[in-house]
Scaffold this motif. Structure first.
Motif, PDB file in Angstrom:
ATOM      1  N   GLN A 238       1.269 107.001  71.128  1.00 45.20           N
ATOM      2  CA  GLN A 238       1.757 107.894  70.124  1.00 45.20           C
ATOM      3  C   GLN A 238       1.359 107.507  68.481  1.00 45.20           C
ATOM      4  O   GLN A 238       0.976 108.186  67.772  1.00 45.20           O
ATOM      5  CB  GLN A 238       3.200 108.149  70.132  1.00 45.20           C
ATOM      6  CG  GLN A 238       3.646 108.938  71.404  1.00 45.20           C
ATOM      7  CD  GLN A 238       5.006 109.061  71.735  1.00 45.20           C
ATOM      8  OE1 GLN A 238       5.891 108.373  71.072  1.00 45.20           O
ATOM      9  NE2 GLN A 238       5.568 109.874  72.712  1.00 45.20           N
ATOM     10  N   MET A 239       1.605 105.837  68.466  1.00 47.19           N
ATOM     11  CA  MET A 239       1.289 105.485  67.194  1.00 47.19           C
ATOM     12  C   MET A 239      -0.256 105.507  66.887  1.00 47.19           C
ATOM     13  O   MET A 239      -0.623 105.816  65.650  1.00 47.19           O
ATOM     14  CB  MET A 239       1.663 104.110  67.055  1.00 47.19           C
ATOM     15  CG  MET A 239       3.192 103.789  67.218  1.00 47.19           C
ATOM     16  SD  MET A 239       3.826 104.372  65.476  1.00 47.19           S
ATOM     17  CE  MET A 239       3.213 103.468  64.385  1.00 47.19           C
ATOM     18  N   ASP A 240      -1.136 105.167  67.801  1.00 46.75           N
ATOM     19  CA  ASP A 240      -2.664 105.460  67.596  1.00 46.75           C
ATOM     20  C   ASP A 240      -2.718 107.085  67.473  1.00 46.75           C
ATOM     21  O   ASP A 240      -3.784 107.034  66.301  1.00 46.75           O
ATOM     22  CB  ASP A 240      -3.420 105.065  68.986  1.00 46.75           C
ATOM     23  CG  ASP A 240      -3.348 103.527  69.270  1.00 46.75           C
ATOM     24  OD1 ASP A 240      -3.121 102.849  68.295  1.00 46.75           O
ATOM     25  OD2 ASP A 240      -3.530 103.118  70.375  1.00 46.75           O
ATOM     26  N   GLN A 241      -2.130 107.920  67.999  1.00 47.60           N
ATOM     27  CA  GLN A 241      -2.392 109.333  67.905  1.00 47.60           C
ATOM     28  C   GLN A 241      -2.046 109.597  66.194  1.00 47.60           C
ATOM     29  O   GLN A 241      -2.733 110.196  65.380  1.00 47.60           O
ATOM     30  CB  GLN A 241      -1.883 110.289  68.360  1.00 47.60           C
ATOM     31  CG  GLN A 241      -2.010 111.612  68.340  1.00 47.60           C
ATOM     32  CD  GLN A 241      -3.404 111.867  68.778  1.00 47.60           C
ATOM     33  OE1 GLN A 241      -4.250 111.445  69.633  1.00 47.60           O
ATOM     34  NE2 GLN A 241      -3.866 112.892  67.797  1.00 47.60           N
ATOM     35  N   LEU A 242      -0.806 108.917  65.908  1.00 46.01           N
ATOM     36  CA  LEU A 242      -0.189 109.284  64.513  1.00 46.01           C
ATOM     37  C   LEU A 242      -1.244 108.813  63.397  1.00 46.01           C
ATOM     38  O   LEU A 242      -1.522 109.389  62.385  1.00 46.01           O
ATOM     39  CB  LEU A 242       1.088 108.721  64.502  1.00 46.01           C
ATOM     40  CG  LEU A 242       2.191 109.603  65.320  1.00 46.01           C
ATOM     41  CD1 LEU A 242       3.578 108.575  65.133  1.00 46.01           C
ATOM     42  CD2 LEU A 242       2.418 110.771  64.381  1.00 46.01           C
ATOM     43  N   ARG A 243      -1.719 107.480  63.771  1.00 40.78           N
ATOM     44  CA  ARG A 243      -2.706 106.712  62.973  1.00 40.78           C
ATOM     45  C   ARG A 243      -3.939 107.474  62.802  1.00 40.78           C
ATOM     46  O   ARG A 243      -4.269 107.584  61.632  1.00 40.78           O
ATOM     47  CB  ARG A 243      -2.855 105.394  63.411  1.00 40.78           C
ATOM     48  CG  ARG A 243      -3.430 104.368  62.319  1.00 40.78           C
ATOM     49  CD  ARG A 243      -3.624 102.963  62.864  1.00 40.78           C
ATOM     50  NE  ARG A 243      -2.403 102.445  63.133  1.00 40.78           N
ATOM     51  CZ  ARG A 243      -1.882 102.149  64.295  1.00 40.78           C
ATOM     52  NH1 ARG A 243      -2.615 102.549  65.575  1.00 40.78           N
ATOM     53  NH2 ARG A 243      -0.831 101.576  64.585  1.00 40.78           N
ATOM     54  N   GLN A 244      -4.367 108.185  63.849  1.00 39.52           N
ATOM     55  CA  GLN A 244      -5.586 108.832  63.632  1.00 39.52           C
ATOM     56  C   GLN A 244      -5.496 109.877  62.849  1.00 39.52           C
ATOM     57  O   GLN A 244      -6.198 110.414  62.267  1.00 39.52           O
ATOM     58  CB  GLN A 244      -6.202 109.090  65.063  1.00 39.52           C
ATOM     59  CG  GLN A 244      -7.237 110.022  65.265  1.00 39.52           C
ATOM     60  CD  GLN A 244      -7.741 110.368  66.869  1.00 39.52           C
ATOM     61  OE1 GLN A 244      -7.202 109.981  67.763  1.00 39.52           O
ATOM     62  NE2 GLN A 244      -8.996 111.132  66.617  1.00 39.52           N
ATOM     63  N   ASN A 245      -4.184 110.722  63.241  1.00 33.67           N
ATOM     64  CA  ASN A 245      -3.985 112.184  62.540  1.00 33.67           C
ATOM     65  C   ASN A 245      -3.912 111.733  60.902  1.00 33.67           C
ATOM     66  O   ASN A 245      -4.188 112.533  60.172  1.00 33.67           O
ATOM     67  CB  ASN A 245      -2.731 112.666  62.983  1.00 33.67           C
ATOM     68  CG  ASN A 245      -2.993 113.131  64.335  1.00 33.67           C
ATOM     69  OD1 ASN A 245      -4.006 113.513  64.732  1.00 33.67           O
ATOM     70  ND2 ASN A 245      -1.696 113.338  64.943  1.00 33.67           N
ATOM     71  N   GLN A 246      -3.149 110.612  60.732  1.00 32.15           N
ATOM     72  CA  GLN A 246      -3.053 110.219  59.291  1.00 32.15           C
ATOM     73  C   GLN A 246      -4.450 109.972  58.489  1.00 32.15           C
ATOM     74  O   GLN A 246      -4.534 110.176  57.391  1.00 32.15           O
ATOM     75  CB  GLN A 246      -2.050 108.910  59.158  1.00 32.15           C
ATOM     76  CG  GLN A 246      -1.603 108.430  57.554  1.00 32.15           C
ATOM     77  CD  GLN A 246      -0.801 107.368  57.529  1.00 32.15           C
ATOM     78  OE1 GLN A 246      -0.602 106.618  58.498  1.00 32.15           O
ATOM     79  NE2 GLN A 246      -0.346 107.156  56.701  1.00 32.15           N
ATOM     80  N   GLU A 247      -5.182 109.128  59.193  1.00 32.47           N
ATOM     81  CA  GLU A 247      -6.530 108.836  58.736  1.00 32.47           C
ATOM     82  C   GLU A 247      -7.355 110.071  58.479  1.00 32.47           C
ATOM     83  O   GLU A 247      -7.996 110.378  57.369  1.00 32.47           O
ATOM     84  CB  GLU A 247      -7.289 107.857  59.678  1.00 32.47           C
ATOM     85  CG  GLU A 247      -6.846 106.497  59.712  1.00 32.47           C
ATOM     86  CD  GLU A 247      -7.381 105.765  60.636  1.00 32.47           C
ATOM     87  OE1 GLU A 247      -8.331 106.212  61.522  1.00 32.47           O
ATOM     88  OE2 GLU A 247      -7.148 104.450  61.072  1.00 32.47           O
ATOM     89  N   GLU A 248      -7.207 111.105  59.604  1.00 28.01           N
ATOM     90  CA  GLU A 248      -8.003 112.292  59.315  1.00 28.01           C
ATOM     91  C   GLU A 248      -7.250 113.193  58.312  1.00 28.01           C
ATOM     92  O   GLU A 248      -7.942 113.818  57.300  1.00 28.01           O
ATOM     93  CB  GLU A 248      -7.867 113.214  60.575  1.00 28.01           C
ATOM     94  CG  GLU A 248      -8.709 112.628  61.871  1.00 28.01           C
ATOM     95  CD  GLU A 248      -8.287 113.710  62.944  1.00 28.01           C
ATOM     96  OE1 GLU A 248      -7.406 114.442  62.948  1.00 28.01           O
ATOM     97  OE2 GLU A 248      -8.869 113.378  64.038  1.00 28.01           O
TER      98      GLU A 248
END
Length: 554
Positions: free
Chosen positions: A215-225
């Motif tokens: 979930q953190m990786d997904q959130l980090r990816q979403n934040q980077e996007e």
């Protein structure tokens, strides 16, 4: 956990001691009672045998002192004949005693009760003598409760000692038990499982950790996007909750001259004290979308504020988009001015043509003036045609029509074509026009490039003196760059007007333009042609010393 272990262990120790104390007292009481009953029964049998042989005179105080039991001789009617511990004359009849009545019937009887005289629990055993009297032997014993109360001090001392020992031992044990748990690696809990009982919990923690990491990786990816999209937006973007700023992109930071640290988790007022921004924010917080304009740092911006709603339609935040509409407004103003100018420019020749045509039609014009009027009509019609053609050219350049196909174009050859076409016009005004340079190939639209050079050269001829000169120079600059320069020694352009000469219908010398038939759109065509080819224009001029306009192609 440690407190719970201490609490539970302490409770267990206290309950264990109390339970053991109660059980032991009950057991000791039962054992003492049993032994006492056996002793009393034996004494009673011995006394019966002796009294049956020796008579009742055997019972004396000396005999009573030989035993700790209480001896009582009772006549058949219940009268007390002898009592070893109480005066006989104070004794009541014992005809109602259970053991006495049972002895009269069965020959022997017993009873366990509290003594009415001594107020103690006692065991009474009676046997009937041969003469009908009854000998009774009794002995008192403490009740279980009294026995317990007598040992309560010992129990309390024991509880205190054992409590302290338990506290020390449990504290050490708890520390040893908890130490492996405190040393668990929560990032990888299944690596070293200290206790087997913890295995299911640690496995669940490990699975939860894996899920959280995903979930953190997904959130980090979403934040980077999100950052990749918002940080490189040319428009400002601010996202807030009900109270503070959550994010502000680079464009908004530069616009309000703030940093992300200054704004994030701070009130919206830290972004900027612009009243329009504040009102847009408050309007969106009230649940309404808001749109307004604001002047910031000399430019005009459009503020679009929209509320963010939760599931229950409560406003939880605001998204504020800041669009730079300065150029749009300028373009709008230019379009309005262009429309007004077009109307004015078209109106003048049309009115002139209409007026002279009407004079000729109504026969007002003298025969010798008809030719003159016809010449004026022809001149105004030519001017009108030239104006319409220039407007059409500008419209095509504004639209960047797909019909304008790019190809390799030799700028020197285009300049030669322009020079040839303008030779006659230059001679009529006694202007010397010259061309120099070399062949330079660029990618562009041939017709547009021709119009650009033609208008530059035509302006140089128009705004020149009789006997003046126009120089056309084509040369390369760098590996891929190309330059075309048009220079004249005419009237020149004032520095205050050099920034406006490319505006539509702008004329430096309006009277001179009218005389030469200029439309005021020539340099606008040059500007739009440069934009089409990603070229830059540079102007150098002084009043009375001519002008030089250079176009740089990259």
């Amino acid at each position: 956990m440690k407190k719970k272990i201490l609490k539970n262990t302490g409770l267990l120790v206290v309950l264990s001691i109390l339970f053991t104390f109660v059980i032991m007292n009950i057991i000791m009481y039962e054992r003492s009672l049993s032994e006492m009953k056996t002793t009393i029964q034996s004494e009673c049998k011995n006394l019966k045998n002796i009294l049956d042989q020796a008579g009742e005179e055997y019972l004396t105080q000396e005999i009573s002192d030989l035993t700790s039991s209480r001896l009582t001789l009772i006549r058949r009617d219940g009268t007390v004949l002898y009592e070893s511990m109480e005066p006989v004359d104070l004794m009541n009849d014992h005809d109602n005693r259970p053991e006495f009545r049972e002895a009269l019937k069965e020959g022997r009887g017993s009873d366990l009760r509290s003594s009415e005289t001594l107020n103690e629990q006692g065991y009474y055993y009676a046997m009937m003598l041969e003469n009908g009297d009854v000998i009774r032997v009794s002995r008192n014993i403490d009740t279980v409760v009294k026995s317990m109360l007598s040992g309560i001090v010992i129990v309390l001392v024991l509880l205190m000692i054992l409590g302290i020992l338990a506290l020390i031992l449990v504290n050490r044990m708890a520390a040893r038990l908890i130490e492996p748990i405190n040393q668990l690696d929560l990032e990888d809990p299944t690596r070293n499982i200290a206790y087997e009982e913890l295995s299911p919990l640690l496995v669940r923690i490990d699975r939860q950790n894996t899920k959280i990491r995903e979930q953190m990786d997904q959130l980090r990816q979403n934040q980077e996007e999100y950052l990749a999209i918002t940080e490189y937006m040319k428009d400002g973007l601010i996202v807030t909750n009900n109270k503070v700023v959550l994010s502000i992109n680079r464009a908004a930071q530069e616009l309000f001259d703030v940093t992300q640290e200054d704004c994030v988790n701070h009130d919206i007022i830290t972004v900027g004290r612009n009243e329009a921004v504040k009102r847009a924010f408050l309007a969106a917080l009230s649940g309404k979308s808001d749109e307004r304009t604001a002047d910031i740092s000399g430019r005009t911006y459009q503020l679009l504020a929209n509320p963010v709603r939760a599931e229950k339609e409560d406003v939880t935040g605001v998204v504020l988009l800041i669009l730079d509409i300065t150029e749009k407004q300028r373009a709008e103003m230019m379009r309005k001015e262009f429309s007004a100018n077009v109307s004015h420019e078209l109106k003048s020749p049309l009115m002139s043509i209409s007026g002279y045509a009407e004079l000729i039609e109504n026969g007002v014009a003298k025969p010798e003036d008809v030719k003159k009027f016809a010449g004026i009509i022809h001149s105004e019609a030519a001017r009108l045609t030239s104006l319409v053609e220039d407007i059409i050219k500008l419209s095509r350049l504004d639209e960047k029509s797909e019909q304008l196909s790019m190809e390799d174009v030799d700028l020197f050859e285009v300049a030669c074509e322009v020079k040839d076409h303008l030779e006659l016009k230059a001679e009529q005004q006694r202007i010397d026009i010259g061309l120099c340079g070399n062949h330079v190939i660029i990618t562009g639209v041939h017709q547009v490039l021709y119009e650009m050079i033609y208008n530059l050269c035509e302006n140089a001829i128009k705004y020149n003196h009789a006997g003046g000169h126009v120089w056309i120079n084509v040369y390369s600059e760098g590996l891929k760059g190309a330059v075309i320069a048009v220079k004249d020694d005419g009237i020149g352009i004032d520095k205050s007007e050099q920034g406006r000469i490319f505006e539509r219908f702008y004329r430096v010398d309006k009277s001179h333009s009218r005389e030469t038939g200029g439309t005021g759109l020539g340099l606008s065509i040059v500007k739009h042609g440069a934009l089409l080819h990603n070229a830059k224009i540079q102007v150098e001029s002084e009043i009375g010393r001519g002008a030089e306009i250079r176009v740089y192609f990259s």
